[in-house]
Design a protein around this motif. Structure first.
Motif, mmCIF file in Angstrom:
data_model
loop_
_atom_site.group_PDB
_atom_site.id
_atom_site.type_symbol
_atom_site.label_atom_id
_atom_site.label_comp_id
_atom_site.label_asym_id
_atom_site.label_seq_id
_atom_site.Cartn_x
_atom_site.Cartn_y
_atom_site.Cartn_z
ATOM 1 N N TYR A 382 0.851 -1.180 0.000
ATOM 2 C CA TYR A 382 0.000 0.000 0.000
ATOM 3 C C TYR A 382 0.894 1.239 0.000
ATOM 4 O O TYR A 382 1.858 1.321 0.759
ATOM 5 N N ARG A 383 0.541 2.215 -0.808
ATOM 6 C CA ARG A 383 1.276 3.477 -0.800
ATOM 7 C C ARG A 383 0.295 4.642 -0.877
ATOM 8 O O ARG A 383 -0.841 4.501 -1.334
ATOM 9 N N THR A 384 0.735 5.797 -0.471
ATOM 10 C CA THR A 384 0.023 7.033 -0.734
ATOM 11 C C THR A 384 1.033 8.166 -0.763
ATOM 12 O O THR A 384 2.211 7.988 -0.405
ATOM 13 N N VAL A 385 0.583 9.333 -1.183
ATOM 14 C CA VAL A 385 1.377 10.562 -1.161
ATOM 15 C C VAL A 385 0.521 11.605 -0.460
ATOM 16 O O VAL A 385 -0.692 11.672 -0.673
ATOM 17 N N TYR A 386 1.150 12.417 0.397
ATOM 18 C CA TYR A 386 0.363 13.428 1.100
ATOM 19 C C TYR A 386 1.166 14.718 1.244
ATOM 20 O O TYR A 386 2.404 14.688 1.309
ATOM 21 N N PRO A 387 0.481 15.857 1.260
ATOM 22 C CA PRO A 387 1.174 17.132 1.497
ATOM 23 C C PRO A 387 1.380 17.348 2.992
ATOM 24 O O PRO A 387 0.412 17.472 3.751
ATOM 25 N N ALA A 388 2.622 17.377 3.406
ATOM 26 C CA ALA A 388 2.931 17.613 4.819
ATOM 27 C C ALA A 388 2.659 19.063 5.207
ATOM 28 O O ALA A 388 2.311 19.346 6.362
ATOM 29 N N PHE A 389 2.814 19.968 4.250
ATOM 30 C CA PHE A 389 2.532 21.382 4.481
ATOM 31 C C PHE A 389 1.827 21.954 3.262
ATOM 32 O O PHE A 389 2.196 21.632 2.125
ATOM 33 N N THR A 390 0.825 22.788 3.500
ATOM 34 C CA THR A 390 0.116 23.474 2.423
ATOM 35 C C THR A 390 -0.033 24.947 2.768
ATOM 36 O O THR A 390 0.009 25.342 3.946
ATOM 37 N N THR A 391 -0.259 25.760 1.749
ATOM 38 C CA THR A 391 -0.487 27.185 1.980
ATOM 39 C C THR A 391 -1.829 27.412 2.669
ATOM 40 O O THR A 391 -1.982 28.363 3.445
ATOM 41 N N ASP A 392 -2.817 26.541 2.390
ATOM 42 C CA ASP A 392 -4.134 26.702 3.003
ATOM 43 C C ASP A 392 -4.040 26.549 4.526
ATOM 44 O O ASP A 392 -4.672 27.306 5.275
#
Length: 547
Positions: A382-392
């Motif tokens: 299983y894999r995923t990608v996620y934003p650890a930091f966002t401008t929002d």
């Protein structure tokens, strides 16, 4: 197979085919751990402890690619928060790990999202950063471009600071200057050890935050953007977003505002996620979730890859759906609850899935990815990608800091910007409008059974927020509510629950999807707010968290 690569393998051929694809066979492999950064036959096999081999700067740069965690903290934080409910003992879609996680019990099970593997992975990242720093202090640094060496040093320091920061926020109580000297921290590793075991003494949380601050400040001065794929590394904007979150949690509001300003620039409206565009896309989970993690988007500042089932858990599947963000939560606390913008719709709203033993309301965010280890056998990870930091998130962090410094008009402008970006409304928020709305909302759990929901909960942080009903308290309710929607399925709500002393319940929903019984309450001073140190670590002599 090298143990550092042995991750949640399962046989994809043994999945139920169709819309509700659900893995039936899982084999969780445990990292070797005895409060060492890694064992000789795992980490040191992959990254040999022969530091003479790091003979050039490009070796250091390649090494730093592995200084970012590949085990995510999202699932633990999300399922310990108030973003999920229990759908009853007859729902079979759970595991012992999920039962322990949801009810804040001691976690004895190990998988890629478990606290044990996150602990191990973060300390491996810290060891990697330390090894890179040692190489840069030696012959590699003296024989390379000064600018390139400085930027590599900046990345290593930021990676070391980030891993310690995430460990502290998961395994310690919330930081407060008034209590941090007497609060247990985590071991801060700032050097390459010649041994595989370290001093098990835990410094205070105040000392840990002080050393994170030092690494962060030095890293901020040096960080660059000279990467082939910048969004998978700390760039200046990602570092500013990290600094904004760190100083918000450290209760240094002015610094949080300063770094949010640097992150967002002079036109923050151009930096936010384009929810309007997403509404025009093909409305499938695969299409929207792939776009959500697009590294070219201004809003995504630091992307991390993970061995994780988060894409299944928060995708249109019944996998692990006994504990879920369903219609009751959505309509009473989060995305579909009565809110300050009235009946205005989202540009890209939540999606509801309902069936036997399934009640799930989700944003399409993190993709479900599968990495084949053996395409013929159909096995892999299983894999995923996620934003650890966002401008929002940075925008809402700035709004919180502005409220806490009583710059209410500026905070209202940031809240308006976030709202108008995600909801189809021209409404302009003011401190008075916000106060009037939230003061008309009852607090959650005020019914006779103490289980009914609203969008507002009692706030009991260590810092001053004024009396309930004051403008400051009402505006913080708005900030926390907006951020809860923004970070739904991303785990960050848990840290707001900790920082603000928000008491949350564990309740069981009946067949109609309504709260039926109260099982547990996480009180403001509950020691379970700090995840227990992994048992293999405490067995080696490290002091466990108080229980």
């Amino acid at each position: 197979m090298n143990m550092t690569m042995e991750k949640n393998k399962f046989d994809i051929a043994k999945c139920v085919k169709g819309k509700w694809m659900m893995p039936l066979v899982l084999s969780f492999i445990i990292f070797p751990l005895s409060f060492s950064v890694a064992s000789c036959d795992s980490y040191l096999d992959e990254l040999p402890d022969n530091r003479m081999e790091i003979s050039a700067l490009d070796n250091v740069e390649k090494l730093l690619v592995t200084a970012y965690p590949s085990n995510e903290p999202l699932m633990v934080a999300e399922f310990m928060s108030d973003n999920v409910d229990d759908y009853g003992m007859n729902n079979p879609n759970t595991t012992r790990f999920m039962d322990q996680l949801y009810y804040w019990r001691e976690i004895t099970e190990t998988n890629n999202s478990s606290p044990e593997n996150f602990w191990s992975d973060c300390y491996q990242c810290i060891a990697t950063a330390n090894q890179a720093l040692e190489a840069l202090d030696g012959s590699v640094g003296s024989g390379s471009s000064a600018t390139a060496v400085a930027e590599a040093r900046g990345e290593a320091l930021l990676c070391r600071a980030y891993a310690h920061f995430m460990l502290a926020n998961m395994f310690c109580q919330a930081y407060s200057p008034s209590t941090a000297d007497a609060t247990q921290g985590i071991v801060y590793m700032d050097h390459v050890s010649e041994q595989l075991t370290y001093n098990p003494e835990r410094p205070s949380l105040a000392e840990v935050y002080k050393r994170i601050d030092q690494d962060l400040q030095e890293g901020l001065k040096l960080v660059g953007s000279n990467y082939s794929v910048p969004k998978y590394h700390f760039t200046p904007r990602a570092a500013y977003a990290f600094a904004c979150r760190f100083y918000l949690y450290a209760e240094q509001w002015d610094k949080a505002i300063t770094y949010a300003d640097l992150c967002l620039g002079g036109a923050p409206e151009t930096m936010l996620r384009d929810w309007d565009f997403m509404a025009s896309m093909t409305q499938t989970y695969a299409a929207i979730s792939q776009h959500y993690i697009d590294a070219s988007l201004n809003c995504n500042l630091l992307m991390l890859t993970a061995y994780s089932a988060m894409g299944l858990v928060f995708g249109p599947y019944n996998y692990l759906s006994k504990y879920s963000h369903g219609q009751y939560l959505a309509k009473n606390e989060t995305s579909e609850a009565p809110n300050i913008w009235g009946t205005a719709p989202y540009y890209q709203g939540t999606h509801t899935y309902s069936a036997t033993n399934l009640d799930k309301t989700i944003f399409f965010k993190l993709p479900y990815l599968f990495e084949y280890a053996d395409p013929v056998a159909g096995t892999g990870y299983y894999r995923t990608v996620y934003p650890a930091f966002t401008t929002d998130e940075a925008l809402l962090n700035r709004a919180e800091a502005l409220v806490l410094t009583e710059r209410y008009d500026e905070a209202a402008r940031d809240l308006t910007l976030w709202m108008q970006n995600i909801v189809q409304t021209d409404m302009e928020l003011t401190p008075a409008i916000i106060a009037d709305f939230y003061n008309d909302v009852d607090y959650a759990y005020s019914d006779s059974l103490h289980i009914a929901s609203t969008i507002k909960k009692h706030l009991r942080p260590k810092f001053d927020i004024g009396a309930e009903g004051d403008t400051k308290e009402a505006m913080l309710q708005c900030v926390l509510g907006f951020r809860r929607i923004e970070t739904l399925q991303a785990g960050l709500r848990w840290y707001d629950v900790k920082r603000y002393g928000i008491e949350i319940v564990r309740r069981v929903l009946n067949a109609a999807g309504e709260p039926e019984s109260l099982k547990d309450v996480l009180r403001v001073d509950d020691p379970r707010r700090a995840v227990q140190i992994p048992s293999r670590v405490t067995t080696a002599g490290v002091t466990p968290n108080v229980r």
